[in-house]
Design a protein around this motif. Structure first.
Motif, PDB file in Angstrom:
ATOM      1  N   THR A 248       0.833  -1.208   0.000  1.00  0.00           N
ATOM      2  CA  THR A 248       0.000   0.000   0.000  1.00  0.00           C
ATOM      3  C   THR A 248       0.864   1.253   0.000  1.00  0.00           C
ATOM      4  O   THR A 248       0.608   2.202  -0.760  1.00  0.00           O
ATOM      5  CB  THR A 248      -0.919  -0.010   1.230  1.00  0.00           C
ATOM      6  OG1 THR A 248      -1.563  -1.276   1.305  1.00  0.00           O
ATOM      7  CG2 THR A 248      -1.949   1.092   1.152  1.00  0.00           C
ATOM      8  N   LEU A 250       3.860   1.405  -1.046  1.00  0.00           N
ATOM      9  CA  LEU A 250       4.520   1.442  -2.353  1.00  0.00           C
ATOM     10  C   LEU A 250       3.624   2.129  -3.375  1.00  0.00           C
ATOM     11  O   LEU A 250       4.072   2.979  -4.145  1.00  0.00           O
ATOM     12  CB  LEU A 250       4.850   0.015  -2.802  1.00  0.00           C
ATOM     13  CG  LEU A 250       5.408  -0.123  -4.214  1.00  0.00           C
ATOM     14  CD1 LEU A 250       6.848   0.345  -4.248  1.00  0.00           C
ATOM     15  CD2 LEU A 250       5.319  -1.562  -4.722  1.00  0.00           C
ATOM     16  N   MET A 251       2.340   1.774  -3.355  1.00  0.00           N
ATOM     17  CA  MET A 251       1.425   2.380  -4.325  1.00  0.00           C
ATOM     18  C   MET A 251       1.318   3.882  -4.118  1.00  0.00           C
ATOM     19  O   MET A 251       1.355   4.656  -5.077  1.00  0.00           O
ATOM     20  CB  MET A 251       0.045   1.723  -4.213  1.00  0.00           C
ATOM     21  CG  MET A 251       0.010   0.309  -4.734  1.00  0.00           C
ATOM     22  SD  MET A 251      -1.673  -0.339  -4.729  1.00  0.00           S
ATOM     23  CE  MET A 251      -1.520  -1.703  -3.626  1.00  0.00           C
ATOM     24  N   LEU A 254       4.415   5.481  -5.379  1.00  0.00           N
ATOM     25  CA  LEU A 254       4.453   5.536  -6.839  1.00  0.00           C
ATOM     26  C   LEU A 254       3.548   6.648  -7.363  1.00  0.00           C
ATOM     27  O   LEU A 254       3.880   7.324  -8.333  1.00  0.00           O
ATOM     28  CB  LEU A 254       4.050   4.186  -7.429  1.00  0.00           C
ATOM     29  CG  LEU A 254       5.107   3.090  -7.291  1.00  0.00           C
ATOM     30  CD1 LEU A 254       4.555   1.738  -7.718  1.00  0.00           C
ATOM     31  CD2 LEU A 254       6.349   3.422  -8.111  1.00  0.00           C
ATOM     32  N   GLY A 259       4.006   9.634 -10.617  1.00  0.00           N
ATOM     33  CA  GLY A 259       2.807  10.156 -11.260  1.00  0.00           C
ATOM     34  C   GLY A 259       1.764   9.100 -11.576  1.00  0.00           C
ATOM     35  O   GLY A 259       1.013   9.222 -12.538  1.00  0.00           O
ATOM     36  N   MET A 260       1.720   8.035 -10.790  1.00  0.00           N
ATOM     37  CA  MET A 260       0.693   7.012 -11.012  1.00  0.00           C
ATOM     38  C   MET A 260      -0.643   7.483 -10.434  1.00  0.00           C
ATOM     39  O   MET A 260      -0.748   8.565  -9.857  1.00  0.00           O
ATOM     40  CB  MET A 260       1.133   5.697 -10.369  1.00  0.00           C
ATOM     41  CG  MET A 260       2.281   5.022 -11.105  1.00  0.00           C
ATOM     42  SD  MET A 260       2.406   3.298 -10.638  1.00  0.00           S
ATOM     43  CE  MET A 260       3.840   2.797 -11.587  1.00  0.00           C
ATOM     44  N   HIS A 261      -1.665   6.640 -10.595  1.00  0.00           N
ATOM     45  CA  HIS A 261      -3.008   7.081 -10.203  1.00  0.00           C
ATOM     46  C   HIS A 261      -3.757   6.034  -9.394  1.00  0.00           C
ATOM     47  O   HIS A 261      -4.917   5.762  -9.646  1.00  0.00           O
ATOM     48  CB  HIS A 261      -3.820   7.444 -11.446  1.00  0.00           C
ATOM     49  CG  HIS A 261      -3.240   8.592 -12.198  1.00  0.00           C
ATOM     50  ND1 HIS A 261      -3.278   9.869 -11.715  1.00  0.00           N
ATOM     51  CD2 HIS A 261      -2.562   8.638 -13.364  1.00  0.00           C
ATOM     52  CE1 HIS A 261      -2.664  10.664 -12.572  1.00  0.00           C
ATOM     53  NE2 HIS A 261      -2.214   9.946 -13.574  1.00  0.00           N
ATOM     54  N   PHE A 262      -3.080   5.426  -8.418  1.00  0.00           N
ATOM     55  CA  PHE A 262      -3.779   4.447  -7.591  1.00  0.00           C
ATOM     56  C   PHE A 262      -4.881   5.108  -6.757  1.00  0.00           C
ATOM     57  O   PHE A 262      -6.003   4.646  -6.732  1.00  0.00           O
ATOM     58  CB  PHE A 262      -2.799   3.744  -6.644  1.00  0.00           C
ATOM     59  CG  PHE A 262      -2.008   2.665  -7.299  1.00  0.00           C
ATOM     60  CD1 PHE A 262      -2.596   1.448  -7.578  1.00  0.00           C
ATOM     61  CD2 PHE A 262      -0.686   2.873  -7.645  1.00  0.00           C
ATOM     62  CE1 PHE A 262      -1.875   0.434  -8.187  1.00  0.00           C
ATOM     63  CE2 PHE A 262       0.047   1.877  -8.253  1.00  0.00           C
ATOM     64  CZ  PHE A 262      -0.545   0.652  -8.526  1.00  0.00           C
ATOM     65  N   ALA A 266      -8.410  11.849  -9.603  1.00  0.00           N
ATOM     66  CA  ALA A 266      -8.707  11.886 -11.040  1.00  0.00           C
ATOM     67  C   ALA A 266      -8.031  10.697 -11.725  1.00  0.00           C
ATOM     68  O   ALA A 266      -7.362   9.906 -11.081  1.00  0.00           O
ATOM     69  CB  ALA A 266      -8.206  13.191 -11.646  1.00  0.00           C
ATOM     70  N   PHE A 267      -8.225  10.555 -13.017  1.00  0.00           N
ATOM     71  CA  PHE A 267      -7.595   9.494 -13.821  1.00  0.00           C
ATOM     72  C   PHE A 267      -7.942   8.089 -13.335  1.00  0.00           C
ATOM     73  O   PHE A 267      -7.173   7.156 -13.497  1.00  0.00           O
ATOM     74  CB  PHE A 267      -6.075   9.667 -13.874  1.00  0.00           C
ATOM     75  CG  PHE A 267      -5.646  10.881 -14.651  1.00  0.00           C
ATOM     76  CD1 PHE A 267      -5.530  10.831 -16.030  1.00  0.00           C
ATOM     77  CD2 PHE A 267      -5.393  12.071 -13.998  1.00  0.00           C
ATOM     78  CE1 PHE A 267      -5.158  11.957 -16.746  1.00  0.00           C
ATOM     79  CE2 PHE A 267      -5.029  13.206 -14.707  1.00  0.00           C
ATOM     80  CZ  PHE A 267      -4.915  13.144 -16.084  1.00  0.00           C
ATOM     81  N   GLY A 268      -9.113   7.952 -12.707  1.00  0.00           N
ATOM     82  CA  GLY A 268      -9.570   6.612 -12.346  1.00  0.00           C
ATOM     83  C   GLY A 268      -9.065   6.086 -11.022  1.00  0.00           C
ATOM     84  O   GLY A 268      -9.312   4.934 -10.679  1.00  0.00           O
ATOM     85  N   GLY A 269      -8.318   6.903 -10.276  1.00  0.00           N
ATOM     86  CA  GLY A 269      -7.813   6.454  -8.976  1.00  0.00           C
ATOM     87  C   GLY A 269      -8.934   6.252  -7.970  1.00  0.00           C
ATOM     88  O   GLY A 269     -10.032   6.768  -8.130  1.00  0.00           O
ATOM     89  N   ASP A 270      -8.649   5.460  -6.938  1.00  0.00           N
ATOM     90  CA  ASP A 270      -9.690   5.096  -5.983  1.00  0.00           C
ATOM     91  C   ASP A 270      -9.197   5.287  -4.548  1.00  0.00           C
ATOM     92  O   ASP A 270      -8.625   4.371  -3.959  1.00  0.00           O
ATOM     93  CB  ASP A 270     -10.088   3.630  -6.220  1.00  0.00           C
ATOM     94  CG  ASP A 270     -11.314   3.237  -5.429  1.00  0.00           C
ATOM     95  OD1 ASP A 270     -11.681   3.985  -4.499  1.00  0.00           O
ATOM     96  OD2 ASP A 270     -11.895   2.194  -5.736  1.00  0.00           O
ATOM     97  N   MET A 273      -9.896   2.691  -1.872  1.00  0.00           N
ATOM     98  CA  MET A 273      -9.129   1.443  -1.863  1.00  0.00           C
ATOM     99  C   MET A 273      -7.983   1.546  -0.861  1.00  0.00           C
ATOM    100  O   MET A 273      -7.651   0.573  -0.184  1.00  0.00           O
ATOM    101  CB  MET A 273      -8.583   1.156  -3.264  1.00  0.00           C
ATOM    102  CG  MET A 273      -7.883  -0.190  -3.338  1.00  0.00           C
ATOM    103  SD  MET A 273      -7.457  -0.651  -5.001  1.00  0.00           S
ATOM    104  CE  MET A 273      -6.104   0.445  -5.360  1.00  0.00           C
TER     105      MET A 273
ATOM    106  N   PHE B  41     -10.318   5.721 -17.323  1.00  0.00           N
ATOM    107  CA  PHE B  41     -10.547   7.160 -17.448  1.00  0.00           C
ATOM    108  C   PHE B  41     -10.726   7.557 -18.911  1.00  0.00           C
ATOM    109  O   PHE B  41     -10.185   8.544 -19.390  1.00  0.00           O
ATOM    110  CB  PHE B  41      -9.366   7.923 -16.827  1.00  0.00           C
ATOM    111  CG  PHE B  41      -9.745   9.280 -16.320  1.00  0.00           C
ATOM    112  CD1 PHE B  41     -10.722   9.443 -15.339  1.00  0.00           C
ATOM    113  CD2 PHE B  41      -9.128  10.420 -16.816  1.00  0.00           C
ATOM    114  CE1 PHE B  41     -11.059  10.692 -14.868  1.00  0.00           C
ATOM    115  CE2 PHE B  41      -9.473  11.680 -16.347  1.00  0.00           C
ATOM    116  CZ  PHE B  41     -10.439  11.811 -15.371  1.00  0.00           C
ATOM    117  N   GLN B 117       1.368   6.568 -16.210  1.00  0.00           N
ATOM    118  CA  GLN B 117       0.713   7.806 -15.799  1.00  0.00           C
ATOM    119  C   GLN B 117      -0.615   8.025 -16.510  1.00  0.00           C
ATOM    120  O   GLN B 117      -1.358   8.933 -16.189  1.00  0.00           O
ATOM    121  CB  GLN B 117       1.623   9.003 -16.066  1.00  0.00           C
ATOM    122  CG  GLN B 117       2.948   8.894 -15.327  1.00  0.00           C
ATOM    123  CD  GLN B 117       3.809  10.112 -15.509  1.00  0.00           C
ATOM    124  OE1 GLN B 117       3.725  10.784 -16.524  1.00  0.00           O
ATOM    125  NE2 GLN B 117       4.643  10.394 -14.517  1.00  0.00           N
ATOM    126  N   SER B 123      -1.572   2.163 -14.201  1.00  0.00           N
ATOM    127  CA  SER B 123      -0.731   2.214 -12.998  1.00  0.00           C
ATOM    128  C   SER B 123      -0.686   0.849 -12.328  1.00  0.00           C
ATOM    129  O   SER B 123       0.391   0.338 -11.996  1.00  0.00           O
ATOM    130  CB  SER B 123      -1.277   3.228 -11.992  1.00  0.00           C
ATOM    131  OG  SER B 123      -1.299   4.510 -12.538  1.00  0.00           O
TER     132      SER B 123
END
Lengths: 653, 190
Positions: A248, A250-251, A254, A259-262, A266-270, A273, B41, B117, B123
């Motif tokens: 967790t 780690l996510m 990241l 620039g990830m989206h866990f 926005a960009f589908g992140g949750d 979770m 998305f 990204q 991701s």
């Protein structure tokens, strides 16, 4: 070269500057003292490179006490602010700084005080109780410790360089995401816990293997002391849940670094979770902490009641059931998420069920005391305080297990009061109890009883003054993390009482410090010459205090539970036959790995990529070299063992 | 000697426990992937990015490397240092090919604008598959060290280490089977 680290990172407001200066002065003082007394070589040979579980335990203890003092200071600052910041008064802390202290307090207390004291006690006691000469993996034990120190140092470094996270001790996203917390604070939080957490995971593997493989001959599982059982339950939970924490964190890292989206909004992140995952670790974590405390009480109550523990088998089953059920309740931390009535009902009912085995334990302790010859020494006092506080905390916990009630008090000070009842009244009291109980085994002399009593009474009174008002405040609607509230709420008087309670606890802590100092000065009066300081029942009391480097000159053969008690009853004395003993060599590599982990994290926090890469390579190379090494032990000859034993037991034949 | 046998048992139990904890790490990443796999998305779905033949090749390489690893271990009994080193090197070669293919796949995805990204689904894909790849890389360093040690100190000294390595390598194979099924096959089918 320095990433995003600039001079700005060293600039603080007035109050924060005080904290930073304290840190720098303490560090400078230690370095100066070591240099002046020419103790660097001694420090390196005796401590930094050690693989002896008893010394590692001591270092855990010292580090945790330092962090405890910091955590208590944090608590005092928080309550002082809340006592002052009503209506026109703004207190003395800025809102941002208050949130940082708030986050640091929780992080420090759980990860670096409670976990640290737990590993200190396990290191001290576990191998001795099962009749082992060391833990399964002594070097890994040292690595665990140095990773723990690296994590703790990161928290403290944030006082001087930069800032700490301001998003609470579990840093919920999206607030903890880059968009809302762009500074290095959350990164400090992330990496300090990540590194310490990996250390804990290694410890979990180590102690589980130790229990399963290194028990003395004849000690079947059902002959193990209850403390060992409780550690087994706790360590199994560590193995099963700390990887969840690692993944967790780690996510989230990241998200922030790559620039990830866990968990972004926005960009589908949750973000929800994250809350699920962190509590899938977080709830078992509270049982990781409390189970060893249960084990300690089981040992202490039996010893100080002069009776064997009532209901050993039910105690073991209760530990097992708690271990399993602790995985099935995490959602009660966020009933308000909106998972629906049925889901909430399941988790609510599971939460109520888990209180049953806990209740079994409480009754077992009470029945152990029933008709026992109880001596009211300080360990027993802490146990009594625990019973009272833990029962109150348990009842309020079951109350909150009802989702409908939880909706009312969610995120309020009612909850804060509840879990402090459990974590202070349960975990901390338990560890204090254990430390006083095993102190003579570790250091060779008892702690001052009188000052211990005074400290206890200040603690317990302060504790109720500090937290009873929070229940009321919570019902009145006061939420957590308030750095200011309207005067018309009518909360200020209760906050002042709570602050006074923290003041009393502070006196208790100072008395404990005094107790240790006085005990060290007067240690000759309180020497534990027999090795059996309290009339103990288990194997650790059968060897001299403090334990020699190899623990047991002759490995015991166990015939029953409370085997040392049996030996004393039967009065058997066999002429010991000494043998050569293999002992792990010292190694500086564990220290280097810890130092590399610290620098690695520092590099990532400040975006100094070269530093992170360099130290990662160093850590991997050092680890590879170590794992390729076969000559990691040396021999203490039978003759030498005999000499040490004779000098340690002058009265024995 | 008794002592050494005891050590081997201890190490193997400790390593099993580590593998189980690693299982939990992957389970968490799988759970995250399961939650996020459709959160693109507005971008194209993961399934449309999968090249079935390519991944099947990767899978065969890795499965075969598990076979070569077991042959290496079973050759300890025969005491033939040469054979052990040969099969271990074969394992490494297969592992490296797998890793190169994975890196190639990743680079391509990034170039086409489907990097980590892009969205939450990507991701979680990169993190899950990448964590497995990282484990493979660690395994390669380990295998390389074992070849070197076996050369220098002889088979007897690396016997237990080799067995642990093969446990690790098989475990990564099992994880890959799960990735192949949950990530790629399921993606292809949807």
């Amino acid at each position: 070269m320095f990433g995003r680290l600039t001079v700005e990172a060293f600039k603080h407001d007035f109050v924060a500057m005080g904290g930073a200066l304290t840190m720098v002065l303490v560090a400078f003082g230690i370095v100066a003292a070591l240099t002046y007394y020419k103790k660097w070589g001694w420090l390196w040979r005796e401590w930094l490179t050690t693989t002896d579980h008893k010394k590692i335990g001591k270092m855990y203890l010292y580090a945790s006490i330092v962090m405890l003092l910091k955590g208590v200071a944090d608590a005092g600052m928080l309550r002082a602010q809340q006592a002052l910041a009503s209506g026109a008064g703004n207190g003395y802390l800025s809102s941002e700084h208050f949130q940082q202290i708030f986050s640091a307090h929780g992080t420090t207390m759980i990860f670096f005080v409670a976990m640290g004291l737990m590993f200190a006690l396990i290191n001290f006691v576990l191998p001795l109780q099962i009749g082992a000469r060391d833990v399964a993996f002594p070097f890994m034990n040292a690595v665990s410790f140095w990773l723990f120190v690296a994590g703790a140092l990161l928290v403290n470094t944030s006082l001087v360089i930069g800032e700490f996270g301001a998003a609470g001790w579990l840093a919920y996203p999206p607030l903890s995401e880059l968009a809302y917390s762009p500074g290095p604070g959350i990164d400090y939080w992330l990496w300090s816990i990540q590194i310490a957490g990996i250390g804990s995971l290694l410890s979990g593997i180590n102690f589980t293997t130790t229990i399963l493989k290194l028990r003395a001959k004849g000690m079947t599982m059902m002959k193990m002391p209850v403390f060992v059982w409780s550690v087994l339950g706790s360590m199994l939970l560590v193995i099963a849940t700390f990887p969840i924490l690692t993944a967790t964190l780690l996510m989230l890292s990241l998200d922030r670094l790559a620039g990830m989206h866990f968990f972004t909004s926005a960009f589908g992140g949750d973000p929800m979770m994250y809350i699920n995952l962190i509590w899938a670790w977080g709830h078992p974590e509270v049982y990781i902490l409390i189970l060893p405390a249960f084990g300690i009480f089981s040992e202490v109550v039996a010893t100080f009641s002069r009776k064997r523990l009532f209901g050993y088998t039910s105690m073991v089953w209760a530990i097992g059931v708690i271990t399993v059920l602790s995985f099935t309740v995490w959602l009660h931390h966020f009933f308000t998420m909106g998972a629906g009535g049925n889901v909430n009902a399941v988790f609510g009912i599971m939460t109520m069920i888990i209180s049953v085995p806990t209740g079994v334990k409480v009754f077992n302790w009470l029945f152990t005391m029933y008709k026992g010859r109880i001596s009211r020494m300080t360990p027993m006092l802490w146990f009594m305080g625990f019973l009272l506080s833990f029962t109150i905390g348990g009842v309020t916990g079951v109350l909150m297990a009802v989702p409908a009630i939880d909706f009312q008090v969610h995120n309020s000070l009612f909850l804060v009061a509840h879990f402090h009842n459990m974590v202070i009244g349960g975990v901390v009291f338990g560890y204090f109890c254990g430390l006083i109980y095993w102190f003579p085994k570790v250091f060779g002399y008892k702690l001052n009883e009188k000052l211990g009593r005074y400290a206890y009474w200040f603690w317990i009174l302060g504790f109720f003054f500090a937290f009873a008002p929070l229940y009321v405040l919570g019902i009145m609607g006061a939420t957590r993390r308030l750095d200011h509230y309207d005067a018309s709420m009518g909360w200020q008087q209760l906050f002042i009482v709570a602050a006074g309670g923290v003041g009393l606890i502070l006196v208790g802590v100072l008395l404990q410090v005094l107790q240790v100092v006085v005990s060290i000065v007067n240690r000759r009066k309180n020497l534990d010459k027999t090795g059996d300081a309290w009339g103990g029942r288990t194997l650790e009391w059968s060897i001299p205090s403090p334990a020699p480097i190899y623990n047991f000159a002759v490995l015991p053969v166990v015939k029953s539970r409370d085997d040392f008690w049996r030996m004393k009853e039967e009065g058997t004395t066999v002429k010991p036959k000494y043998e050569d003993i293999l002992v792990p060599k010292n190694s500086g590599k564990s220290f280097v790995i810890g130092a590399a982990a610290f620098m690695f994290a520092f590099g990532l926090i400040w975006h100094m990529w070269w530093l992170a890469c360099l130290t990662a390579v160093v850590a991997i190379v050092v680890l590879t070299v170590r794992l390729s090494d076969d000559e990691t032990e040396y021999v203490i000859t039978a003759k030498e063992v005999e000499r040490i034993e004779k000098s340690r037991r002058p009265h024995a034949a | 000697m008794q002592h050494k046998i005891h050590d081997a048992q201890k190490n193997s139990l400790g390593f099993w426990i580590y593998l189980m904890s690693d299982c939990m790490l992957f389970a968490t990443l799988f759970a995250a992937f399961a939650v996020l796999r459709n959160n693109t998305f507005g971008d194209v779905s993961l399934g449309s990015l999968v090249n079935g033949g390519y991944v099947l090749t990767q899978t065969i390489l890795l499965l075969f490397s598990s076979y070569t690893a077991s042959v290496a271990v079973s050759n300890i009994v025969t005491g033939s240092l040469k054979k052990v080193i040969f099969w271990l090197s074969a394992t490494m070669a297969l592992g490296i090919s797998f890793l190169v293919m994975e890196i190639n796949e990743f680079t391509q995805l990034v170039h086409e604008g489907h990097g980590w990204q892009a969205n939450a689904a990507m991701s979680s894909f990169f993190t899950l598959v990448g964590t497995h790849g990282l484990h493979i890389a660690v395994g390669l360093i380990w295998a390389g060290t074992l070849v070197w040690l076996a050369n220098r100190r002889g088979l007897a000294k690396v016997e237990n280490k080799l067995k642990l390595f093969s446990m690790y390598w098989h475990f990564l194979d099992v994880v890959w089977i799960c990735i192949f099924t949950v990530v790629y096959l399921r993606g292809l089918m949807s």
